[in-house]
Design an enzyme around this catalytic site. Structure first.
Site, PDB file in Angstrom:
ATOM      1  N   LYS A 123       0.850  -1.192   0.000  1.00 52.82           N
ATOM      2  CA  LYS A 123       0.000   0.000   0.000  1.00 52.82           C
ATOM      3  C   LYS A 123       0.886   1.243   0.000  1.00 52.82           C
ATOM      4  O   LYS A 123       1.709   1.434   0.915  1.00 52.82           O
ATOM      5  CB  LYS A 123      -0.872   0.028   1.253  1.00 52.82           C
ATOM      6  CG  LYS A 123      -2.229  -0.612   1.057  1.00 52.82           C
ATOM      7  CD  LYS A 123      -3.053  -0.392   2.303  1.00 52.82           C
ATOM      8  CE  LYS A 123      -4.503  -0.685   2.082  1.00 52.82           C
ATOM      9  NZ  LYS A 123      -5.288  -0.492   3.297  1.00 52.82           N
TER      10      LYS A 123
HETATM   11  O1  G3P Z   1      -9.663   0.078   3.845  1.00 54.36           O
HETATM   12  C1  G3P Z   1      -9.338   1.264   4.492  1.00 54.36           C
HETATM   13  C2  G3P Z   1      -9.977   1.298   5.813  1.00 54.36           C
HETATM   14  O2  G3P Z   1      -9.313   0.481   6.712  1.00 54.36           O
HETATM   15  C3  G3P Z   1     -10.202   2.658   6.374  1.00 54.36           C
HETATM   16  O3  G3P Z   1     -11.401   2.547   7.016  1.00 54.36           O
HETATM   17  O4  G3P Z   1     -13.222   3.147   8.515  1.00 54.36           O
HETATM   18  O5  G3P Z   1     -10.869   3.913   8.993  1.00 54.36           O
HETATM   19  O6  G3P Z   1     -12.165   4.895   7.125  1.00 54.36           O
HETATM   20  P1  G3P Z   1     -11.935   3.703   7.962  1.00 54.36           P
END
Ligand code: G3P
Length: 218
Positions: free
Chosen positions: A84
């Site tokens: 990533k």
């Molecule tokens: O896939 C990316 C994810 O882990 C971010 O999620 O909920 O932290 O925006 P969030």
């Protein structure tokens, strides 16, 4: 649409793979930190041995030189590792270098079609628009997913769109409608995708009717 799990929890990953529907995993430093103090490399290698497809792991450096060095090291951990790289200018440069070395990149923290255009041009294998975080600030995350899918399709570019930052099962069906190649979902969202009260009541009714018939026969 392929389903990846957005977690580093081994039990949840094993369950998803056992179901036969989870073909990849995405992690990031926040996700790993939720597992307590774990050996990062060991955990990622374990995940790679469980999951049949791509496992994304994130670099921590912010400059290209540092990111490239980290990525080269991580790419040795397992065959199915994907690195990533954030959608910054340094990230674009890094992606170009890594793509030239056949190291797969997941271009992450992507919030606009413009960022995706550059990520795809640099040779990223995956582009990850963060749907929930765009929704959080009053933008339409799924519109960005649809735009990127349409763009890649129009120019027949090989990058795949991973709908990321998925918060609920409604996001999953919208990602499928938008043509995302992959949705990476938290474990709870995966469970929620199958949940429907009419399925539960339907199963119960079949069982009750069958038992009643057997009792009448007896
Ligand atoms: O896939 C990316 C994810 O882990 C971010 O999620 O909920 O932290 O925006 P969030």
């Amino acid at each position: 649409m392929k389903i990846f799990l957005d977690t580093a929890n081994i039990e949840h990953i094993r369950h998803g793979v056992r179901l036969g529907v989870v073909t990849g995993v995405t992690t990031n430093p926040t996700i790993i930190s939720r597992e307590g103090k774990v050996d990062y490399q060991k955990r990622v290698k374990e995940i790679c041995s469980i999951v049949p497809g791509p496992v994304s792991t994130e670099v921590l450096s912010q400059d290209s030189k540092g990111m490239v060095a980290e990525a080269r090291e991580m790419a040795r951990w397992a065959e199915n590792i994907v690195i990533k790289i954030p959608a910054s200018l340094e990230g674009v440069e890094t992606t170009s270098v890594l793509a030239g070395e056949n190291i797969k990149v997941n271009f992450t923290l992507c919030f606009t079609l413009n960022q995706a255009v550059l990520g795809a041009a640099a040779g990223a294998a995956f582009i990850s628009p963060f749907v929930g975080r765009l929704d959080d600030i009053g933008e339409d995350g799924m519109e960005v997913v649809a735009d990127i899918v349409e763009y890649l399709d129009y120019y027949r570019l090989p990058a795949q769109v991973i709908a990321a930052s998925i918060r609920h099962s409604q996001h999953c069906l919208m990602a499928a409608r938008a043509g995302a190649h992959v949705a990476t979902v938290p474990y709870e969202v995966l469970l929620g995708m199958m949940r429907h009260p009419l399925t539960d009541s339907g199963i119960k009714r079949f069982q009750d009717d069958w038992k009643r018939m057997m009792a009448e026969e007896g």
